[in-house]
Each structure stands twice: as structure tokens, then as C-alpha cells.
Scaffold this motif. Structure first.
Motif, PDB file in Angstrom:
ATOM      1  N   SER A 185       0.814  -1.219   0.000  1.00 61.29           N
ATOM      2  CA  SER A 185       0.000   0.000   0.000  1.00 61.29           C
ATOM      3  C   SER A 185       0.847   1.270   0.000  1.00 61.29           C
ATOM      4  O   SER A 185       0.332   2.353  -0.267  1.00 61.29           O
ATOM      5  N   GLN A 186       2.139   1.149   0.274  1.00 64.90           N
ATOM      6  CA  GLN A 186       3.009   2.321   0.309  1.00 64.90           C
ATOM      7  C   GLN A 186       3.696   2.544  -1.027  1.00 64.90           C
ATOM      8  O   GLN A 186       3.959   1.594  -1.770  1.00 64.90           O
ATOM      9  N   SER A 187       4.005   3.780  -1.294  1.00 63.57           N
ATOM     10  CA  SER A 187       4.691   4.156  -2.522  1.00 63.57           C
ATOM     11  C   SER A 187       6.036   3.433  -2.639  1.00 63.57           C
ATOM     12  O   SER A 187       6.753   3.279  -1.652  1.00 63.57           O
ATOM     13  N   PHE A 188       6.359   3.003  -3.861  1.00 65.45           N
ATOM     14  CA  PHE A 188       7.657   2.398  -4.109  1.00 65.45           C
ATOM     15  C   PHE A 188       8.776   3.363  -3.709  1.00 65.45           C
ATOM     16  O   PHE A 188       9.765   2.968  -3.110  1.00 65.45           O
ATOM     17  N   ARG A 189       8.603   4.630  -4.049  1.00 67.89           N
ATOM     18  CA  ARG A 189       9.648   5.621  -3.782  1.00 67.89           C
ATOM     19  C   ARG A 189       9.866   5.851  -2.293  1.00 67.89           C
ATOM     20  O   ARG A 189      10.956   6.198  -1.880  1.00 67.89           O
ATOM     21  N   GLU A 190       8.828   5.680  -1.479  1.00 65.91           N
ATOM     22  CA  GLU A 190       8.989   5.813  -0.034  1.00 65.91           C
ATOM     23  C   GLU A 190       9.765   4.640   0.545  1.00 65.91           C
ATOM     24  O   GLU A 190      10.423   4.777   1.570  1.00 65.91           O
ATOM     25  N   GLN A 191       9.672   3.485  -0.085  1.00 66.77           N
ATOM     26  CA  GLN A 191      10.271   2.274   0.457  1.00 66.77           C
ATOM     27  C   GLN A 191      11.609   1.911  -0.175  1.00 66.77           C
ATOM     28  O   GLN A 191      12.411   1.200   0.422  1.00 66.77           O
ATOM     29  N   MET A 192      11.820   2.381  -1.376  1.00 64.48           N
ATOM     30  CA  MET A 192      13.014   2.011  -2.126  1.00 64.48           C
ATOM     31  C   MET A 192      13.693   3.281  -2.623  1.00 64.48           C
ATOM     32  O   MET A 192      13.061   4.318  -2.738  1.00 64.48           O
ATOM     33  N   GLU A 193      14.942   3.151  -2.939  1.00 65.40           N
ATOM     34  CA  GLU A 193      15.663   4.294  -3.488  1.00 65.40           C
ATOM     35  C   GLU A 193      15.558   4.273  -5.015  1.00 65.40           C
ATOM     36  O   GLU A 193      16.505   3.925  -5.708  1.00 65.40           O
ATOM     37  N   LEU A 194      14.370   4.601  -5.495  1.00 67.08           N
ATOM     38  CA  LEU A 194      14.132   4.638  -6.936  1.00 67.08           C
ATOM     39  C   LEU A 194      14.138   6.079  -7.408  1.00 67.08           C
ATOM     40  O   LEU A 194      13.514   6.946  -6.788  1.00 67.08           O
ATOM     41  N   ASP A 195      14.827   6.336  -8.494  1.00 70.03           N
ATOM     42  CA  ASP A 195      14.759   7.669  -9.087  1.00 70.03           C
ATOM     43  C   ASP A 195      13.855   7.600 -10.322  1.00 70.03           C
ATOM     44  O   ASP A 195      13.302   6.551 -10.646  1.00 70.03           O
ATOM     45  N   SER A 196      13.721   8.710 -10.997  1.00 70.22           N
ATOM     46  CA  SER A 196      12.806   8.754 -12.144  1.00 70.22           C
ATOM     47  C   SER A 196      13.263   7.822 -13.268  1.00 70.22           C
ATOM     48  O   SER A 196      12.437   7.250 -13.968  1.00 70.22           O
ATOM     49  N   MET A 197      14.566   7.624 -13.417  1.00 68.78           N
ATOM     50  CA  MET A 197      15.058   6.702 -14.447  1.00 68.78           C
ATOM     51  C   MET A 197      14.706   5.257 -14.097  1.00 68.78           C
ATOM     52  O   MET A 197      14.348   4.468 -14.973  1.00 68.78           O
ATOM     53  N   ASP A 198      14.791   4.911 -12.815  1.00 70.39           N
ATOM     54  CA  ASP A 198      14.395   3.566 -12.391  1.00 70.39           C
ATOM     55  C   ASP A 198      12.920   3.341 -12.688  1.00 70.39           C
ATOM     56  O   ASP A 198      12.513   2.270 -13.133  1.00 70.39           O
ATOM     57  N   PHE A 199      12.134   4.369 -12.417  1.00 74.21           N
ATOM     58  CA  PHE A 199      10.697   4.264 -12.663  1.00 74.21           C
ATOM     59  C   PHE A 199      10.425   4.041 -14.154  1.00 74.21           C
ATOM     60  O   PHE A 199       9.615   3.196 -14.534  1.00 74.21           O
ATOM     61  N   LEU A 200      11.120   4.774 -14.997  1.00 75.99           N
ATOM     62  CA  LEU A 200      10.970   4.578 -16.444  1.00 75.99           C
ATOM     63  C   LEU A 200      11.430   3.188 -16.864  1.00 75.99           C
ATOM     64  O   LEU A 200      10.853   2.590 -17.778  1.00 75.99           O
ATOM     65  N   ASP A 201      12.436   2.673 -16.191  1.00 74.22           N
ATOM     66  CA  ASP A 201      12.889   1.306 -16.484  1.00 74.22           C
ATOM     67  C   ASP A 201      11.785   0.285 -16.210  1.00 74.22           C
ATOM     68  O   ASP A 201      11.642  -0.698 -16.937  1.00 74.22           O
ATOM     69  N   ILE A 202      11.004   0.518 -15.158  1.00 68.78           N
ATOM     70  CA  ILE A 202       9.873  -0.368 -14.855  1.00 68.78           C
ATOM     71  C   ILE A 202       8.885  -0.358 -16.019  1.00 68.78           C
ATOM     72  O   ILE A 202       8.454  -1.404 -16.500  1.00 68.78           O
ATOM     73  N   VAL A 203       8.542   0.837 -16.467  1.00 67.41           N
ATOM     74  CA  VAL A 203       7.592   0.989 -17.578  1.00 67.41           C
ATOM     75  C   VAL A 203       8.141   0.327 -18.841  1.00 67.41           C
ATOM     76  O   VAL A 203       7.421  -0.410 -19.529  1.00 67.41           O
ATOM     77  N   MET A 204       9.409   0.548 -19.127  1.00 69.03           N
ATOM     78  CA  MET A 204      10.017  -0.020 -20.333  1.00 69.03           C
ATOM     79  C   MET A 204      10.095  -1.549 -20.245  1.00 69.03           C
ATOM     80  O   MET A 204       9.885  -2.245 -21.237  1.00 69.03           O
TER      81      MET A 204
END
Length: 86
Positions: free
Chosen positions: A29-48
């Protein structure tokens, strides 16, 4: 794919993108960014990675739906319902 299969697939992608993260205690239920050290590029990697593995197209306006595991699974379920788990 079922919700459980989609969750496992997202966990697999997260493990590839952030191999040093401990995903065993991930709060769905918590944001990935709150729990992990993800930056915007990591997030785009998920989408890709979703696009590459399953040909799922996610418009940029919908990225907000991928904030947490719960919201990601809910968003992806109708898009991936006819995809077979490989």
C-alpha cells in the motif's frame, strides 16, 4: 494473468532494477519511492520492462497509477488479463 502473477512479475522487474533492495518486506500500500531508493530513471525502467516483456503500453499520464504495488496491480490487471504467465 492473475493479480498474484502480476505482483510477482512487478517484483521480478523491481529486483532487476534495484538488485540491492530487500523486497521481502515491501508494503503493497506504500509508494515504491517511499520504500526504495528509486529515481525517475528507475521508474521509467519499470515501464520499459513491462513494455518489453509483455507489450503493455502505459501512457505517461498514467504513470501516477504505478506508485505502489496495490495501485500498479490494479492498473495492470485489465491490461494483462489475457497474457499468459510464461
Amino acid at each position: 494473468m492473475t493479480k498474484a502473477e502480476i505482483r510477482e512479475e512487478v517484483l521480478d522487474i523491481l529486483a532487476d532494477i534495484a538488485p540491492d533492495e530487500d523486497l521481502s518486506n515491501l508494503d503493497d500500500s506504500q509508494s515504491f519511492r517511499e520504500q526504495m531508493e528509486l529515481d525517475s530513471m528507475d521508474f521509467l525502467d519499470i515501464v520499459m520492462e513491462l513494455r518489453k516483456r509483455h507489450r503493455v503500453q502505459i501512457p505517461e499520464d498514467d504513470y501516477v497509477n504505478l506508485a505502489s504495488m496495490n495501485s500498479t496491480v490494479e492498473y495492470l490487471e485489465p491490461l494483462m488479463k489475457d497474457i499468459e504467465k510464461v
